[in-house]
Write an enzyme that holds these catalytic residues in place. Structure first.
Site, PDB file in Angstrom:
ATOM      1  N   HIS A 151       0.830  -1.199   0.000  1.00 37.95           N
ATOM      2  CA  HIS A 151       0.000   0.000   0.000  1.00 37.95           C
ATOM      3  C   HIS A 151       0.871   1.259   0.000  1.00 37.95           C
ATOM      4  O   HIS A 151       0.456   2.312  -0.471  1.00 37.95           O
ATOM      5  CB  HIS A 151      -0.912   0.031   1.232  1.00 37.95           C
ATOM      6  CG  HIS A 151      -1.984  -1.005   1.212  1.00 37.95           C
ATOM      7  ND1 HIS A 151      -1.789  -2.289   1.679  1.00 37.95           N
ATOM      8  CD2 HIS A 151      -3.264  -0.955   0.768  1.00 37.95           C
ATOM      9  CE1 HIS A 151      -2.900  -2.979   1.533  1.00 37.95           C
ATOM     10  NE2 HIS A 151      -3.811  -2.199   0.983  1.00 37.95           N
ATOM     11  N   ASP A 169      -4.401  -5.798  -7.896  1.00 34.39           N
ATOM     12  CA  ASP A 169      -4.670  -5.138  -6.636  1.00 34.39           C
ATOM     13  C   ASP A 169      -4.930  -3.668  -6.975  1.00 34.39           C
ATOM     14  O   ASP A 169      -4.707  -3.232  -8.113  1.00 34.39           O
ATOM     15  CB  ASP A 169      -3.473  -5.303  -5.692  1.00 34.39           C
ATOM     16  CG  ASP A 169      -3.881  -5.323  -4.220  1.00 34.39           C
ATOM     17  OD1 ASP A 169      -4.982  -4.856  -3.897  1.00 34.39           O
ATOM     18  OD2 ASP A 169      -3.077  -5.814  -3.395  1.00 34.39           O
TER      19      ASP A 169
END
Length: 504
Positions: A185, A257
């Site tokens: 992330h 993702d």
């Protein structure tokens, strides 16, 4: 000159899976769905309860009946539909500790029933990563464990249980996010494993997932030099096509993702990431965060169309990707009768439905719990305790308001329980001097977080009678009683509270 479809824009929209803000679908989303947008992903920010979720999805399907509605519902710490209360089912680590494939199938089947009741197509689960590195900041308890054989059989069971309920599963994060110390992330993780180790450790669960008929795979934003030293997996044709498609034989939908994650967002603009991922062999682009007016989605669409016109993205590759998205939607539609037969959801086994399963979540949570008791100490609470939750911010895969739930579960059984949260290194412990009130210290991944470990040690020095509950990966036992739940969930919190108040 290659043939160019007159409807490239529709093909480009078909491969997009954006998120959105709010609990009702914005106008831009409805408009794009009517124009052929192939998917959307739901987050906790969109959902307030079962009825509202079902109503929201129904509204999306009014505009595009074939829309792939996706959600991250892993169980345990990563839950979207039960974010407000905590998951009714322990996550992967707890299931791996128990290692009962039949119970894993049942848990995944119950999650499938919950999603099917809302008419959700695709669950971005299970995590098939082998958590080989205990310092991993983002996988940890989301993995079934550190052993590839264990992870393979649990992944197979989870996929079978979910898809038998008529909801598509998605194994993630290919080719394996378990041996990293960086959260994708924030930045691009590198997996420094040899090709031999990757084949022995990281790839077997994904091979097992393919063999089990998983309908989707999510790739991880990872640099894996042994497979491709030049490109992250998401943008690597060697990994996406050569390894996953050609070698492992996966022919389902391959989804990225979220492309706004730091691992790839720092490399290219969103449109370029989408184009390169599609060229590498990906079929669907997940964009969890979009602009309020939907401009992000239109920019992605236009970037894809332009890349086809420029010859950077073959039209047949885009058409192939769109076809795989539509094939997944068709599979979901064809399994409507399966979902109808199991349509009444039964979170955690509660209620009258599916009585044969009992309270499944609690049953598994109890089986996954481990307790070490110091000599001479009683592992029982008879008076309301002070619960100090040393709760670091979990990874960005977890909703920010997610708590361990132990204080709440104890308060239900022992009214008068006092809760205190320590959320950062700078925070102070409360006064621990009242020995008439039992002390429960709840920690998460103390072995990985030095400040959590230090605060825990300080509290135990002040109160040697403290009960310590570890909700992350187990570490060295400490305190008078050391309980490990192997995960965060409402079921795990209830299991701890019941054990501490009844003593089993």
């Amino acid at each position: 000159m290659p043939h160019r479809s007159p409807d490239l824009a529709r093909l480009a929209l078909t491969v997009l899976q954006p998120g959105f803000e709010g609990t009702v679908p914005p106008r831009w989303l409805l408009r794009e769905l009517a124009d052929g947008l192939g998917g959307t992903v739901l987050f906790a920010r969109n959902l307030t309860g079962a009825a509202q979720t079902a109503e929201l999805v129904a509204r999306l399907r009014e505009e595009n009946p074939a829309v792939v509605v996706a959600v991250d519902e892993e169980g345990g710490s990563v839950t979207r539909l039960q974010a407000a209360t905590g998951s009714s089912w322990p996550g992967n680590r707890a299931l791996g500790v128990v290692d009962d494939v039949e119970r894993t199938k049942r848990v995944a089947g119950e999650i499938g029933r919950l999603l099917a009741a809302a008419d959700i197509t695709l669950d971005y689960a299970p995590v098939a990563d082998v958590n080989a590195n205990p310092a991993n900041p983002v996988i940890g308890i989301r993995s079934f464990g550190p052993d590839p054989g264990l992870v393979s059989r649990q992944t197979t069971a989870w996929i079978t249980g979910l898809q038998d309920a008529g909801v598509a599963a998605c194994a993630k994060h290919f080719p394996g996010h378990g041996d990293t110390v960086t959260d994708s992330h924030h930045a691009l993780p590198t997996v420094h494993a040899s090709l031999r180790l990757l084949r022995e450790r990281d790839l077997p669960p994904f091979a097992a997932a393919v063999k089990a008929g998983v309908r989707a795979v999510m790739c991880g934003h990872l640099l894996v030099p042994a497979l491709d030293p030049d490109h992250p997996a998401t943008l690597s044709r060697k990994i996406m096509t050569g390894l996953l498609r050609e070698e492992l034989g996966f022919d389902g939908m391959l989804v990225t993702d979220a492309i706004e994650m730091g691992a790839v967002a720092a490399l290219h603009p969103p449109g370029e990431i989408a184009v390169r991922a599609l060229a590498a062999g990906v079929d669907a682009i997940c964009a969890g965060i979009t602009s309020p007016d939907g401009e992000t989605v239109r920019e992605l669409r236009d970037a894809i169309v332009e890349a086809v016109h420029d010859g950077r993205l073959p039209e047949d590759r885009l058409a192939e990707a769109a076809a795989r998205v539509l094939a997944l939607a068709r599979w979901y539609a064809e399994n409507a009768s399966v979902r109808k037969a199991r349509e009444t959801p039964n979170p955690g086994g509660e209620g009258e439905d599916r009585e044969e399963d009992g309270d499944l979540g609690l049953e598994v949570a109890r089986a996954a719990m481990r307790v070490v008791t110091a000599d001479g100490h009683e592992a029982r609470l008879s008076r309301p305790p002070l619960v100090v939750d040393i709760a670091p911010r979990l990874s960005r895969a977890v909703d920010p308001d997610t708590l361990t739930g132990v204080a709440g579960a104890l308060a239900e059984l022992l009214p008068g329980t006092v809760a205190y949260a320590v959320a950062s290194e700078a925070a102070e412990l409360p006064d621990l001097g009242d020995r008439e009130r039992p002390l429960v210290l709840v920690a998460h991944d103390a072995r990985r977080q030095a400040w959590v470990r230090n605060l825990l040690a300080r509290a135990v020095r002040l109160r040697s009678d403290a009960i310590v509950v570890e909700t992350g990966l187990p570490g060295e036992p400490t305190g008078a009683v050391y309980v490990t739940t192997n995960g965060i969930s409402r079921a795990s919190a209830r299991a701890v509270a019941q054990w501490l108040t009844k003593g089993q």
